[in-house]
Design a protein around this motif. Structure first.
Motif, mmCIF file in Angstrom:
data_model
loop_
_atom_site.group_PDB
_atom_site.id
_atom_site.type_symbol
_atom_site.label_atom_id
_atom_site.label_comp_id
_atom_site.label_asym_id
_atom_site.label_seq_id
_atom_site.Cartn_x
_atom_site.Cartn_y
_atom_site.Cartn_z
ATOM 1 N N MET A 4 0.847 -1.191 0.000
ATOM 2 C CA MET A 4 0.000 0.000 0.000
ATOM 3 C C MET A 4 0.888 1.248 0.000
ATOM 4 S SD MET A 4 -2.800 1.214 2.842
ATOM 5 C CE MET A 4 -3.454 -0.430 3.038
ATOM 6 N N SER A 5 0.587 2.207 -0.867
ATOM 7 C CA SER A 5 1.390 3.416 -0.951
ATOM 8 C C SER A 5 1.136 4.315 0.268
ATOM 9 C CB SER A 5 1.051 4.179 -2.232
ATOM 10 O OG SER A 5 -0.310 4.545 -2.228
ATOM 11 N N LYS A 6 2.057 5.216 0.507
ATOM 12 C CA LYS A 6 1.923 6.160 1.623
ATOM 13 C C LYS A 6 0.854 7.197 1.289
ATOM 14 C CE LYS A 6 6.462 6.486 3.828
ATOM 15 N NZ LYS A 6 7.499 7.467 4.223
ATOM 16 N N PRO A 7 -0.121 7.419 2.189
ATOM 17 C CA PRO A 7 -1.078 8.501 1.924
ATOM 18 C C PRO A 7 -0.415 9.864 2.100
ATOM 19 C CG PRO A 7 -1.491 7.518 4.076
ATOM 20 C CD PRO A 7 -0.440 6.691 3.423
ATOM 21 N N VAL A 8 -0.730 10.783 1.202
ATOM 22 C CA VAL A 8 -0.233 12.155 1.289
ATOM 23 C C VAL A 8 -1.320 12.992 1.968
ATOM 24 C CG1 VAL A 8 0.613 14.153 0.011
ATOM 25 C CG2 VAL A 8 1.130 11.837 -0.807
ATOM 26 N N VAL A 9 -0.981 13.548 3.117
ATOM 27 C CA VAL A 9 -1.969 14.234 3.961
ATOM 28 C C VAL A 9 -1.660 15.721 4.027
ATOM 29 C CG1 VAL A 9 -3.016 14.349 6.254
ATOM 30 C CG2 VAL A 9 -2.240 12.137 5.342
ATOM 31 N N ALA A 10 -2.627 16.544 3.659
ATOM 32 C CA ALA A 10 -2.468 17.996 3.726
ATOM 33 C C ALA A 10 -2.821 18.500 5.131
ATOM 34 C CB ALA A 10 -3.361 18.674 2.697
ATOM 35 N N LEU A 16 -7.896 8.334 13.321
ATOM 36 C CA LEU A 16 -9.117 8.072 12.550
ATOM 37 C C LEU A 16 -8.834 8.149 11.054
ATOM 38 C CD1 LEU A 16 -12.212 7.650 12.371
ATOM 39 C CD2 LEU A 16 -12.445 10.153 12.482
ATOM 40 N N LEU A 17 -8.065 9.153 10.655
ATOM 41 C CA LEU A 17 -7.736 9.319 9.235
ATOM 42 C C LEU A 17 -7.066 8.055 8.689
ATOM 43 C CD1 LEU A 17 -6.014 12.463 7.700
ATOM 44 C CD2 LEU A 17 -5.353 10.173 7.003
ATOM 45 N N PHE A 18 -6.046 7.557 9.395
ATOM 46 C CA PHE A 18 -5.306 6.396 8.891
ATOM 47 C C PHE A 18 -6.131 5.116 8.970
ATOM 48 C CE2 PHE A 18 -1.861 9.325 8.864
ATOM 49 C CZ PHE A 18 -0.978 8.830 7.925
ATOM 50 N N LYS A 19 -6.984 5.018 9.996
ATOM 51 C CA LYS A 19 -7.878 3.848 10.099
ATOM 52 C C LYS A 19 -8.816 3.820 8.899
ATOM 53 C CE LYS A 19 -11.269 1.773 13.292
ATOM 54 N NZ LYS A 19 -12.528 1.910 12.546
ATOM 55 N N LYS A 20 -9.407 4.968 8.596
ATOM 56 C CA LYS A 20 -10.337 5.048 7.456
ATOM 57 C C LYS A 20 -9.600 4.825 6.140
ATOM 58 C CE LYS A 20 -14.540 5.903 5.969
ATOM 59 N NZ LYS A 20 -15.668 5.016 6.323
ATOM 60 N N TRP A 21 -8.399 5.380 6.042
ATOM 61 C CA TRP A 21 -7.596 5.219 4.821
ATOM 62 C C TRP A 21 -7.320 3.748 4.550
ATOM 63 C CZ3 TRP A 21 -5.618 7.108 0.488
ATOM 64 C CH2 TRP A 21 -4.500 6.498 -0.069
ATOM 65 N N ARG A 22 -6.949 3.011 5.599
ATOM 66 C CA ARG A 22 -6.650 1.578 5.431
ATOM 67 C C ARG A 22 -7.906 0.814 5.026
ATOM 68 N NH1 ARG A 22 -2.956 2.696 9.807
ATOM 69 N NH2 ARG A 22 -4.576 2.297 11.353
ATOM 70 N N GLU A 23 -9.058 1.198 5.609
ATOM 71 C CA GLU A 23 -10.318 0.540 5.253
ATOM 72 C C GLU A 23 -10.640 0.747 3.770
ATOM 73 O OE1 GLU A 23 -13.283 2.135 7.803
ATOM 74 O OE2 GLU A 23 -12.541 1.154 9.610
ATOM 75 N N LEU A 24 -10.409 1.971 3.284
ATOM 76 C CA LEU A 24 -10.750 2.309 1.898
ATOM 77 C C LEU A 24 -9.747 1.765 0.893
ATOM 78 C CD1 LEU A 24 -11.829 6.030 2.412
ATOM 79 C CD2 LEU A 24 -13.348 4.097 1.961
ATOM 80 N N ASN A 25 -8.507 1.550 1.342
ATOM 81 C CA ASN A 25 -7.455 1.166 0.398
ATOM 82 C C ASN A 25 -6.825 -0.190 0.720
ATOM 83 O OD1 ASN A 25 -6.916 3.800 -1.337
ATOM 84 N ND2 ASN A 25 -7.274 4.444 0.773
ATOM 85 N N GLY A 26 -7.457 -0.899 1.648
ATOM 86 C CA GLY A 26 -6.902 -2.214 2.028
ATOM 87 C C GLY A 26 -7.184 -3.251 0.984
#
Length: 256
Positions: free
Chosen positions: A1-7, A246-256
């Motif tokens: 999984m790629s690294k999410p870029v967070v603003a 929460l952001l990373f938990k949701k990100w993993r759910e959407l991109n897992g």
């Protein structure tokens, strides 16, 4: 999984912790402050300092208030004898680092949460000092006055339009080019200023809903996102670490 870029849209001097958490959780942080904070030694702050011995309570709503008081009145905090209420763990921690005892922290880190706590404790007919920014919502002093308290409001810092508009424009360009995966907002003004810089509000709002994971710190900021019809999430506890978790938990759910 790629690294999410967070603003990160927080003021620059308060963004380090948020950026560090993003990196620690496995993401890449992009800092584009949509709000700048500047301590000011206003006439109202001078008046509050002069009247410190009249105070029954003082309320710190953000760490910037403490920074400002230390900048202009380094002995003020040491000489406080009144009770202290704070909103948020970070503000409380900084107060304690300055040798203060925190008497009240509401469970909900909002003005509303603090008001409820004052009501529950029956705090009335007191003199309460509130050093903060003049752009803050009026609900806290208004509701405390309704309880019969005298409120001394003091401007301790200014909330300014971002001084580096180019960084925000560059962020919006990255969003349009799908180079940003998530964006965070930590106050109503961070949202409002972001959209003042966006050339096409409707287009940008749609991108935040459709292409990004938009995360805010709590319900007060969420109300502004609702105004722009943006899909968002926020944590149960209104802190930066909880928001990022929460952001990373949701990100993993959407991109897992």
């Amino acid at each position: 999984m790629s690294k999410p870029v967070v603003a990160i849209t927080r003021p620059k001097d308060r963004a380090k912790k948020a950026c560090d958490i993003v990196e620690k959780l496995g993401g890449k942080a992009i800092l584009a402050p949509t709000l700048d904070l500047k301590p000011v030694n206003s006439e109202s702050l001078k008046d509050l300092v002069k009247r410190k011995d009249e105070l029954d309570w003082i309320i710190f709503t953000s760490p910037t208030t403490i920074v400002s008081l230390n900048k202009f009145y380094p002995d003020f905090l040491k000489s406080l004898t009144c009770k202290l209420a704070v909103i948020g763990n970070k503000t409380g921690k900084l107060a304690e680092e300055n040798g203060l005892k925190v008497d009240l922290v509401p469970e909900e880190f909002t003005a509303e949460g603090l008001i409820e706590e004052f009501k529950r404790r029956g705090i009335t007919n007191k003199v309460i000092g509130i050093p903060r920014t003049v752009s803050a919502r009026p609900i806290l002093p208004e509701e405390l006055e309704k309880l019969g308290n005298e409120v001394i409001l003091a401007e301790a810092y200014k909330s300014l339009f971002p001084m580096d508009k180019d960084a925000v424009k560059e962020l919006i360009s990255k969003i349009e080019n799908k180079e940003i995966d998530a964006i965070t907002f930590t106050s109503p003004l961070t949202v409002e200023n972001f959209f003042k810089i966006a050339e096409d509000e409707e287009k940008t709002a749609k991108l935040l809903s459709d292409n990004l994971l938009t995360v805010c710190i709590g319900p007060i900021t969420a109300k502004v996102l609702q105004k722009y019809d943006i899909t968002y999430i926020y944590p149960d506890t209104y802190t930066i670490p909880d928001m990022m978790e929460l952001l990373f938990k949701k990100w993993r759910e959407l991109n897992g």
